[in-house]
Design an enzyme around this catalytic site. Structure first.
Site, short mmCIF file in Angstrom:
data_model
loop_
_atom_site.label_atom_id
_atom_site.label_comp_id
_atom_site.label_asym_id
_atom_site.label_seq_id
_atom_site.Cartn_x
_atom_site.Cartn_y
_atom_site.Cartn_z
N LYS A 155 -2.70 4.37 7.92
CA LYS A 155 -1.70 4.93 8.82
C LYS A 155 -2.32 5.62 10.04
O LYS A 155 -3.54 5.82 10.10
CB LYS A 155 -0.82 5.90 8.03
CG LYS A 155 0.00 5.22 6.95
CD LYS A 155 0.87 6.21 6.22
CE LYS A 155 1.74 5.54 5.17
NZ LYS A 155 2.63 6.52 4.52
N TYR B 2 10.17 -0.96 7.50
CA TYR B 2 10.63 0.05 6.55
C TYR B 2 12.15 0.01 6.34
O TYR B 2 12.73 0.99 5.85
CB TYR B 2 10.18 1.44 7.00
CG TYR B 2 8.71 1.68 6.75
CD1 TYR B 2 8.22 1.86 5.47
CD2 TYR B 2 7.81 1.70 7.81
CE1 TYR B 2 6.88 2.06 5.24
CE2 TYR B 2 6.46 1.90 7.58
CZ TYR B 2 5.99 2.08 6.30
OH TYR B 2 4.66 2.29 6.08
N PHE C 167 14.16 10.40 5.21
CA PHE C 167 12.86 10.39 5.90
C PHE C 167 12.65 9.17 6.80
O PHE C 167 11.63 9.06 7.48
CB PHE C 167 11.71 10.48 4.88
CG PHE C 167 11.69 9.37 3.86
CD1 PHE C 167 11.13 8.13 4.16
CD2 PHE C 167 12.22 9.58 2.60
CE1 PHE C 167 11.11 7.10 3.23
CE2 PHE C 167 12.20 8.55 1.65
CZ PHE C 167 11.64 7.32 1.97
N ARG D 183 -2.44 1.09 -6.04
CA ARG D 183 -1.58 2.27 -6.16
C ARG D 183 -2.32 3.41 -6.88
O ARG D 183 -2.16 4.57 -6.53
CB ARG D 183 -0.27 1.90 -6.83
CG ARG D 183 0.53 0.95 -5.90
CD ARG D 183 1.92 0.69 -6.34
NE ARG D 183 2.79 1.85 -6.22
CZ ARG D 183 3.30 2.31 -5.09
NH1 ARG D 183 3.00 1.73 -3.94
NH2 ARG D 183 4.11 3.35 -5.09
N THR E 189 2.11 10.00 -3.65
CA THR E 189 2.56 10.06 -2.26
C THR E 189 2.25 11.41 -1.63
O THR E 189 1.80 11.48 -0.49
CB THR E 189 4.08 9.79 -2.18
OG1 THR E 189 4.33 8.51 -2.76
CG2 THR E 189 4.57 9.81 -0.76
N ARG F 257 -5.43 9.60 -1.12
CA ARG F 257 -4.53 10.64 -0.60
C ARG F 257 -5.04 12.04 -0.92
O ARG F 257 -4.87 12.95 -0.11
CB ARG F 257 -3.12 10.41 -1.12
CG ARG F 257 -2.49 9.19 -0.46
CD ARG F 257 -1.12 8.92 -1.00
NE ARG F 257 -0.45 7.86 -0.25
CZ ARG F 257 0.45 7.05 -0.79
NH1 ARG F 257 0.77 7.15 -2.07
NH2 ARG F 257 1.02 6.13 -0.05
N ASN G 178 0.16 10.81 4.86
CA ASN G 178 -0.58 10.62 3.61
C ASN G 178 -1.56 9.46 3.65
O ASN G 178 -1.98 8.94 2.64
CB ASN G 178 0.39 10.50 2.43
CG ASN G 178 1.31 9.32 2.54
OD1 ASN G 178 1.12 8.41 3.34
ND2 ASN G 178 2.35 9.32 1.71
N HIS H 64 -0.49 3.25 3.01
CA HIS H 64 0.69 2.62 2.42
C HIS H 64 0.19 1.49 1.55
O HIS H 64 -0.78 0.81 1.88
CB HIS H 64 1.59 2.04 3.53
CG HIS H 64 2.59 1.05 3.02
ND1 HIS H 64 3.87 1.41 2.66
CD2 HIS H 64 2.50 -0.29 2.78
CE1 HIS H 64 4.52 0.33 2.23
NE2 HIS H 64 3.70 -0.71 2.31
N GLU I 27 5.65 -8.09 2.53
CA GLU I 27 4.91 -7.24 3.46
C GLU I 27 3.72 -7.97 4.07
O GLU I 27 3.46 -7.84 5.27
CB GLU I 27 4.46 -5.96 2.75
CG GLU I 27 5.62 -5.04 2.43
CD GLU I 27 5.20 -3.75 1.75
OE1 GLU I 27 6.02 -2.83 1.73
OE2 GLU I 27 4.05 -3.65 1.25
#
Length: 140
Positions: free
Chosen positions: A11, A51, A59, A87, A93, A104, A114, A117, A128
């Site tokens: 990100k 998204y 959010f 993950r 998150t 994270r 964070n 993704h 995706e």
């Protein structure tokens, strides 16, 4: 176990701090292969389309604003059990709740910033990855 693919996005907070190489090293050290990668600057419209599943969540607007605020690194990762592995490596998150040593926990600034993704299922991963890459751009 079967070989899976998953999408990862580093990100804007990661690219701004120049830590993308450190994050990719963690992926690779944990057996995830980077099979497609590029740095992009998402437009607001692209962030909203990507998204869209969160459109009704409180959010959504802030997420789309953040994801279009600076460059991101989009990548397809591959390994056995790639989705669950990624993950786990990413962590919770909220960086404050993420297990020690996860991406994270190490690099996340807040629940909003964070750092990474990752796809949450095989179906989502396929959608995706196709959002960002043509099949010919993925080199396994």
């Amino acid at each position: 176990m079967s070989i899976e693919r998953t999408l990862s996005i580093l990100k804007p907070d990661a690219t701004a701090r120049n830590i993308t190489g450190k994050i990719n090293a963690i992926f690779e050290e944990n057996g995830l292969r980077i099979i497609a990668q590029r740095r992009v600057f998402l437009t607001r419209a692209e962030a909203e389309r990507f998204y869209i599943i969160h459109k009704d969540r409180p959010f959504y607007t802030d997420l789309c604003t953040f994801m279009s605020s600076g460059p991101v690194v989009v990548q397809a990762l591959e390994s056995e059990n790639a989705i669950a592995k990624n993950r786990t490596i990413m962590g919770a998150t909220n960086p404050r709740e993420a297990a020690a040593g996860t991406i994270r926990a190490l690099f996340g600034l807040s629940i909003d910033q964070n750092t990474v993704h990752g796809s949450d299922s095989a179906e989502t991963a396929a959608q995706e990855i196709a959002f960002f890459f043509r099949e010919t751009e993925i080199v396994g």
